[in-house]
Design an enzyme around this catalytic site. Sequence first.
Site, PDB file in Angstrom:
ATOM      1  CB  SER A 124      -0.715  -0.185   1.406  1.00  0.00           C
ATOM      2  OG  SER A 124      -1.815   1.557   1.375  1.00  0.00           O
ATOM      3  CE1 TYR A 175      -4.731  -2.729   4.556  1.00  0.00           C
ATOM      4  CE2 TYR A 175      -3.866  -0.533   3.218  1.00  0.00           C
ATOM      5  CZ  TYR A 175      -4.129  -1.854   3.323  1.00  0.00           C
ATOM      6  OH  TYR A 175      -4.563  -1.715   1.855  1.00  0.00           O
TER       7      TYR A 175
END
Length: 247
Positions: free
Chosen positions: A142, A155
């Site tokens: 990400s 995350y």
Amino acid sequence: MKIVIVTGSSRGLGASAAIECARNGMGGVVTYNSSPDKADAVVKTIVENGGTGVALKLDVGDVSSFLAFRDTVAARLLSVWGRKDFDYLVNNAGYGLFNPIITVTKEQFDGLFEVHLKGPFFLTQTLLPLMANGGQIVNITSATTRVATAGVAPYAAFKGGLEVLTRYMAKEFGERGIRANSIAPGAIRTELGGGLNDEFEAILAGQTALGRVGEPEEIGGVVASLLSSENRWINAQNIEVAGGYII
């Protein structure tokens, strides 16, 4: 025919990756956790585009299920493609959680860890005996590992760990000619974290040089390209695919 396993590919980025790989001549193992109908729809799309695919259940957060999954994969490889091995693994499965650090519970933290770091680690370890020499692992990370976005700390931390793990995979599996790279998407129009409302999308578009959020196929196409022989010298890299997010 090259065979790719894409985790979490019943929808979103995973579905796009599986479909784009099929369009590039690869056979696909589509995995799902709770949506077999959506996985079957992805396989149908693959077949309609002239490819071959199967849908298999896999909970990436449940390490204890991995050996049984490997046995199922081995059986389907033989029955569908007449092979005892596969070529590519795309560790894509995941979900979002948008909470400030101060409100994150241990259960939420552990759930994200199981799916985004522990799962890819042990799934790769488990499937490695079935992977052909000269194969490749692609880990989906990400752009939040490069920029700090409030509310996604666990995350992003685990995705950052997956980026580091990617380099170690490249180092340790290189003797078998197996490459390992990661792809870091920016803001993409998917259902992750509940999807994008108009206000949030406008904010993300304003933070991106190209002035919009990305579409799943723009990530899937990069996955398929990275797996191609034309990119065989790319190894141990993290490739951000984000349209110029927060530059």
